[in-house]
Motif scaffolding. Sequence first.
Motif, PDB file in Angstrom:
ATOM      1  N   LYS A 330      36.921  20.456  -2.392  1.00 53.50           N
ATOM      2  CA  LYS A 330      37.089  21.226  -1.163  1.00 53.50           C
ATOM      3  C   LYS A 330      36.652  22.663  -1.409  1.00 53.50           C
ATOM      4  O   LYS A 330      36.607  23.127  -2.546  1.00 53.50           O
ATOM      5  CB  LYS A 330      38.555  21.194  -0.719  1.00 53.50           C
ATOM      6  CG  LYS A 330      39.067  19.823  -0.332  1.00 53.50           C
ATOM      7  CD  LYS A 330      40.527  19.920   0.092  1.00 53.50           C
ATOM      8  CE  LYS A 330      41.071  18.544   0.481  1.00 53.50           C
ATOM      9  NZ  LYS A 330      42.507  18.623   0.888  1.00 53.50           N
ATOM     10  N   LYS A 331      36.355  23.350  -0.338  1.00 54.53           N
ATOM     11  CA  LYS A 331      36.011  24.754  -0.458  1.00 54.53           C
ATOM     12  C   LYS A 331      37.255  25.534  -0.821  1.00 54.53           C
ATOM     13  O   LYS A 331      38.289  25.449  -0.138  1.00 54.53           O
ATOM     14  CB  LYS A 331      35.424  25.278   0.863  1.00 54.53           C
ATOM     15  CG  LYS A 331      34.958  26.711   0.798  1.00 54.53           C
ATOM     16  CD  LYS A 331      33.787  26.877  -0.158  1.00 54.53           C
ATOM     17  CE  LYS A 331      33.292  28.319  -0.180  1.00 54.53           C
ATOM     18  NZ  LYS A 331      32.203  28.524  -1.164  1.00 54.53           N
ATOM     19  N   ASP A 411      35.969  27.645  -8.403  1.00 57.58           N
ATOM     20  CA  ASP A 411      36.636  28.219  -7.230  1.00 57.58           C
ATOM     21  C   ASP A 411      38.111  28.477  -7.494  1.00 57.58           C
ATOM     22  O   ASP A 411      38.675  29.476  -7.028  1.00 57.58           O
ATOM     23  CB  ASP A 411      36.481  27.280  -6.032  1.00 57.58           C
ATOM     24  CG  ASP A 411      35.080  27.320  -5.435  1.00 57.58           C
ATOM     25  OD1 ASP A 411      34.329  28.249  -5.778  1.00 57.58           O
ATOM     26  OD2 ASP A 411      34.729  26.414  -4.660  1.00 57.58           O
TER      27      ASP A 411
END
Length: 550
Positions: A330-331, A411
């Motif tokens: 996922k972002k 991320d």
Amino acid sequence: MSGVKIMKRLAKEIKPVSGYMGLCITGGILGQLTILGTLVAGVGIICSYAGIDMFLSTGKWVVALFICALLRGPSRYLEQYFGHHVAYKLLAIMRVNLYDNLRKLSPAKMLDKKNGDVVSTAISDIECIEIFFAHTVAPIVIAVVISCLSLILCAAIWPMIALVMLPFYLVIGVVIPIFSARVGRDTGRDYRLWLGDLKSYLIDSLKGIKEIIAFGKGTERLGNIDKKGGEINQVLHKLIRHRNFVMAMPDLGRTLSRVVIMAICSYGMMIGEVGIGGSAVLMVVLAASFTPVIAISGLSGSLLQTFAAAERVFALEDEKPQVIDPVNPKKGVTNSGEISFSNIGFTYPTRSNVVINGFNMTAKKGDKIAFIGESGSGKSTALRLLLRYWDPDEGEILVGGTNIKDVSLKDCRNNFAMLSQDTWLMNDTIEENIKIGNPYATHEEVVEAAKRACIHDFIENLTDGYQSHAGEMGSRLSGGERQRIGIARVCLRNTPIMILDEPTSSLDTLNEKSILKTLYTEFKDRTIITVSHRASTVAGCDRVYRLDAK
């Protein structure tokens, strides 16, 4: 991993530079043909002057001789240049690939590995593989091509000689190398292992030299180094004996082949199957054609270490990291300081005791959180789980409402600025060490971060200021100075969450108070998680969580 599998895998590494390897092989084949051509031309000239018909006139044989002689130098240069170009290019690629995997393995899979052994693999073992790329692949192809061409020439003159010589090529070029590799493989592996162990011991001794001197352990460590060196020498003597045997056997085979060549050529002349000129050509060509085949047999001794080194490199490259990126990440949530630990349980894979059991914690953006507890209670472990060095056995950790296991590692970790218990400084300038927090920071931003960490005045008083070198592992600085540079590094990194593991353990009370005031006031919009045994360090936190040793 078997020798065949190692060779296949090394051969696959050549694909990015296969064109250059082709040029190397072409140069090698051309070089060997010039040697054979020079000898044949020489035979042709002598036989022509002796009145023996050799298909060409004396003048043409002289021209052929000079052409072959002139081509020998360029062809040899072509082979050596591109052979080593391929080798060093591939070694550079392998070093990058290995470091990339070590980065993925760290820190979880690196805790139980010896630093010196890993360094030995990354440098010495990879360097040892150069023998395969520069001195094995091309020579094997060259030996096969030259042997086949020599046998074709023999068959054209008298097929009987080709049949007689074929077993010699197979024994010297195939049987002996395979036999020697199987017999000596364990010895080669033991040598690389012992060498890596010695290097690891030396690095440990150098890192702890002050403690060794202080506690009078110098003589003991020296004795252990001498003992390890003796053990390595014993293995090395086995390798040398094996190498000498490998070098002697092909020479014996080549000598026997020459005797057989002369005998069968003499027999051929007696029965009229081959003339004097043909016999002379056969003898010089066959004698010279064994040179590349002998080289292959001679390499088998060196390849023992090469294959052992490659096996160690591939073992590190193939090791799976403790945590991996999700298939469809996922972002990641950015600029969110919200954190949630939900019923976290964790046990280190190499231990039996539970470190964290049923731990819960929530933090909103801008909260100042503290973890306290006895040594071994899991405070630092909780931070490592947040950074996803390991994944919890139970429960989930959310950042910005997203499970950190569902986003990419990059991320996930982009949300954090981390100050560990032991600040590691590179052997570089102080400015570059601070800029690890943000490589694109300007000098002014570095100075501002240093001021926040109360280290600016100290740096300015150094001879070269911010361009002063910290020394290896920060050896030119005290523990407190290294820690403050680490704090400056964290201040420079623009992330929503700051993680401070014992941030003031090496600082005096005055500096501690000033730095904490700066962190809690100037970074009030960031979530800060602090681990400390000092009550003064966690006094300004909004909430304190106690972890108890299990």
